[in-house]
Design a protein around this motif. Structure first.
Motif, PDB file in Angstrom:
ATOM      1  N   ALA A   1     -22.012  19.392  -5.063  1.00 18.67           N
ATOM      2  CA  ALA A   1     -20.636  19.675  -5.462  1.00 18.67           C
ATOM      3  C   ALA A   1     -19.776  18.406  -5.441  1.00 18.67           C
ATOM      4  O   ALA A   1     -18.849  18.257  -6.242  1.00 18.67           O
ATOM      5  CB  ALA A   1     -20.042  20.734  -4.542  1.00 18.67           C
ATOM      6  N   ASP A   2     -20.085  17.477  -4.541  1.00 19.55           N
ATOM      7  CA  ASP A   2     -19.327  16.222  -4.459  1.00 19.55           C
ATOM      8  C   ASP A   2     -19.621  15.291  -5.625  1.00 19.55           C
ATOM      9  O   ASP A   2     -18.799  14.435  -5.972  1.00 19.55           O
ATOM     10  CB  ASP A   2     -19.668  15.479  -3.162  1.00 19.55           C
ATOM     11  N   LEU A   3     -20.809  15.476  -6.234  1.00 21.53           N
ATOM     12  CA  LEU A   3     -21.251  14.548  -7.281  1.00 21.53           C
ATOM     13  C   LEU A   3     -20.823  14.970  -8.677  1.00 21.53           C
ATOM     14  O   LEU A   3     -20.816  14.157  -9.603  1.00 21.53           O
ATOM     15  CB  LEU A   3     -22.769  14.387  -7.225  1.00 21.53           C
ATOM     16  N   GLY A   4     -20.496  16.229  -8.847  1.00 23.39           N
ATOM     17  CA  GLY A   4     -20.051  16.707 -10.150  1.00 23.39           C
ATOM     18  C   GLY A   4     -21.058  16.436 -11.249  1.00 23.39           C
ATOM     19  O   GLY A   4     -22.280  16.597 -11.073  1.00 23.39           O
ATOM     20  N   ALA A   5     -20.557  15.946 -12.381  1.00 18.56           N
ATOM     21  CA  ALA A   5     -21.407  15.730 -13.553  1.00 18.56           C
ATOM     22  C   ALA A   5     -22.293  14.493 -13.433  1.00 18.56           C
ATOM     23  O   ALA A   5     -23.159  14.267 -14.291  1.00 18.56           O
ATOM     24  CB  ALA A   5     -20.534  15.620 -14.802  1.00 18.56           C
ATOM     25  N   SER A   6     -22.125  13.690 -12.391  1.00 16.03           N
ATOM     26  CA  SER A   6     -22.937  12.478 -12.271  1.00 16.03           C
ATOM     27  C   SER A   6     -24.363  12.779 -11.809  1.00 16.03           C
ATOM     28  O   SER A   6     -25.229  11.906 -11.878  1.00 16.03           O
ATOM     29  CB  SER A   6     -22.280  11.493 -11.292  1.00 16.03           C
ATOM     30  N   TRP A   7     -24.604  14.029 -11.351  1.00 18.35           N
ATOM     31  CA  TRP A   7     -25.949  14.389 -10.898  1.00 18.35           C
ATOM     32  C   TRP A   7     -26.354  15.727 -11.494  1.00 18.35           C
ATOM     33  O   TRP A   7     -25.515  16.600 -11.741  1.00 18.35           O
ATOM     34  CB  TRP A   7     -25.998  14.489  -9.378  1.00 18.35           C
ATOM     35  N   ARG A   8     -27.671  15.893 -11.723  1.00 19.04           N
ATOM     36  CA  ARG A   8     -28.217  17.154 -12.230  1.00 19.04           C
ATOM     37  C   ARG A   8     -29.650  17.277 -11.732  1.00 19.04           C
ATOM     38  O   ARG A   8     -30.247  16.300 -11.272  1.00 19.04           O
ATOM     39  CB  ARG A   8     -28.167  17.201 -13.755  1.00 19.04           C
ATOM     40  N   GLU A   9     -30.197  18.409 -11.848  1.00 17.08           N
ATOM     41  CA  GLU A   9     -31.607  18.599 -11.490  1.00 17.08           C
ATOM     42  C   GLU A   9     -32.484  17.704 -12.368  1.00 17.08           C
ATOM     43  O   GLU A   9     -32.245  17.560 -13.571  1.00 17.08           O
ATOM     44  CB  GLU A   9     -32.015  20.060 -11.685  1.00 17.08           C
ATOM     45  N   GLY A  10     -33.507  17.132 -11.768  1.00 17.67           N
ATOM     46  CA  GLY A  10     -34.402  16.253 -12.513  1.00 17.67           C
ATOM     47  C   GLY A  10     -34.068  14.781 -12.370  1.00 17.67           C
ATOM     48  O   GLY A  10     -34.803  13.918 -12.878  1.00 17.67           O
ATOM     49  N   CYS A  11     -32.958  14.450 -11.690  1.00 15.03           N
ATOM     50  CA  CYS A  11     -32.622  13.035 -11.457  1.00 15.03           C
ATOM     51  C   CYS A  11     -33.606  12.432 -10.451  1.00 15.03           C
ATOM     52  O   CYS A  11     -34.191  13.156  -9.646  1.00 15.03           O
ATOM     53  CB  CYS A  11     -31.193  12.913 -10.923  1.00 15.03           C
ATOM     54  N   PRO A  12     -33.798  11.113 -10.487  1.00 13.26           N
ATOM     55  CA  PRO A  12     -34.804  10.494  -9.610  1.00 13.26           C
ATOM     56  C   PRO A  12     -34.457  10.569  -8.127  1.00 13.26           C
ATOM     57  O   PRO A  12     -35.345  10.370  -7.288  1.00 13.26           O
ATOM     58  CB  PRO A  12     -34.871   9.046 -10.101  1.00 13.26           C
ATOM     59  N   VAL A  13     -33.219  10.809  -7.770  1.00 12.07           N
ATOM     60  CA  VAL A  13     -32.830  11.003  -6.373  1.00 12.07           C
ATOM     61  C   VAL A  13     -31.944  12.236  -6.280  1.00 12.07           C
ATOM     62  O   VAL A  13     -31.283  12.623  -7.253  1.00 12.07           O
ATOM     63  CB  VAL A  13     -32.083   9.779  -5.794  1.00 12.07           C
ATOM     64  N   GLY A  14     -31.950  12.857  -5.118  1.00 10.49           N
ATOM     65  CA  GLY A  14     -31.123  14.033  -4.906  1.00 10.49           C
ATOM     66  C   GLY A  14     -29.907  13.722  -4.049  1.00 10.49           C
ATOM     67  O   GLY A  14     -29.786  12.622  -3.489  1.00 10.49           O
TER      68      GLY A  14
END
Length: 251
Positions: A77-90
């Motif tokens: 929730a803190d990352l918003g649109a900068s993160w999504r499932e499938g990114c190399p880091v969680g």
């Protein structure tokens, strides 16, 4: 010579004796040690009427405010649109770094940036160096909205870190940017544009493509910004004309 013996009786009057005594006293020096021999002492007291202006108290130079910093965990929730499932880091691999900054107005501000947990402490250190050197950073906040994620023009000159995206390189196959790992930071993108072939990113950075004309906020060889990143082992993207870009592996 004895003429004065004959002359003195003729001129002696009630006023001549004091005058002669005074003249004799002023022309014959006193014998040294007379006072000591007689057991008397003389004291000369002088009174100065000179006055001097009061000396203002010394004032210390202003002491810069201490660097304020914190490192906190983040959630999706803190990352918003900068993160999504499938990114190399969680989200568990990332940290929010909050640090003191100096703006282009030479006033103190607070910036926030998301980076990988394994570099969070070094990011605090390098931004502490920039703050101590009064190096200006326009603004620094995490990428959160979809518009911010898609916008490479950064009209507000925002410095940023983590963003789960591909590298911007028109001459290479798509691949993860170091920003997608939390291992890259872009600083003052307008003052430090990326020259991708004939394209200037962001376009507002065109006046700064002449890197020999050094101005506030620019990354230059031997300058404060580049030195701060190198001191913690990061590399500068100047080798491929990405002047805003710093990363842990030089890519």
């Amino acid at each position: 010579m004895t003429w004065w013996r004959d002359w003195l009786p003729r001129v002696r009057t009630s006023w001549t004796v004091p005058i002669l005594v005074a003249l004799f006293a002023t022309t014959v020096p006193a014998c040294e040690g007379d006072d000591a021999a007689s057991g008397s002492t003389s004291t000369t007291t002088s009174t100065s009427t000179t006055t001097s202006a009061p000396v203002p108290p010394l004032t210390a130079s202003p002491v810069p405010a201490p660097v304020q910093s914190s490192v906190t965990v983040v959630t999706a929730a803190d990352l918003g649109a900068s993160w999504r499932e499938g990114c190399p880091v969680g989200p568990a691999d990332l940290r929010m770094v909050t640090v003191s900054l100096v703006g282009f107005d030479d006033r103190d501000h607070t910036g926030r940036i998301v980076v990988h947990a394994d570099v969070a402490d070094s990011v605090v250190e390098l931004f502490g160096q920039l703050y101590g050197a009064r190096f200006p950073v326009r603004t620094m906040r995490p990428i959160f909205t979809q518009a911010e994620f898609e916008d490479i023009e950064t009209p507000d000159d925002n410095s940023s870190g983590f963003s789960c995206r591909n590298a911007v390189n028109s001459n290479a196959a798509p691949s993860w940017s170091q920003h997608a790992f939390g291992h890259a930071i872009d600083v003052n993108p307008i003052e430090n544009p990326y020259l991708d072939g004939g394209r200037v990113i962001p376009a507002a950075g065109a006046p700064f493509t002449d890197r020999s004309q050094v101005r506030a906020g620019m990354a230059v060889e031997g300058g404060v910004l580049v030195a701060a990143f190198r001191s913690v082992g990061w590399q500068w993207g100047a080798t491929f004309a990405d002047y805003q870009h710093f990363s842990t592996n030089g890519r």
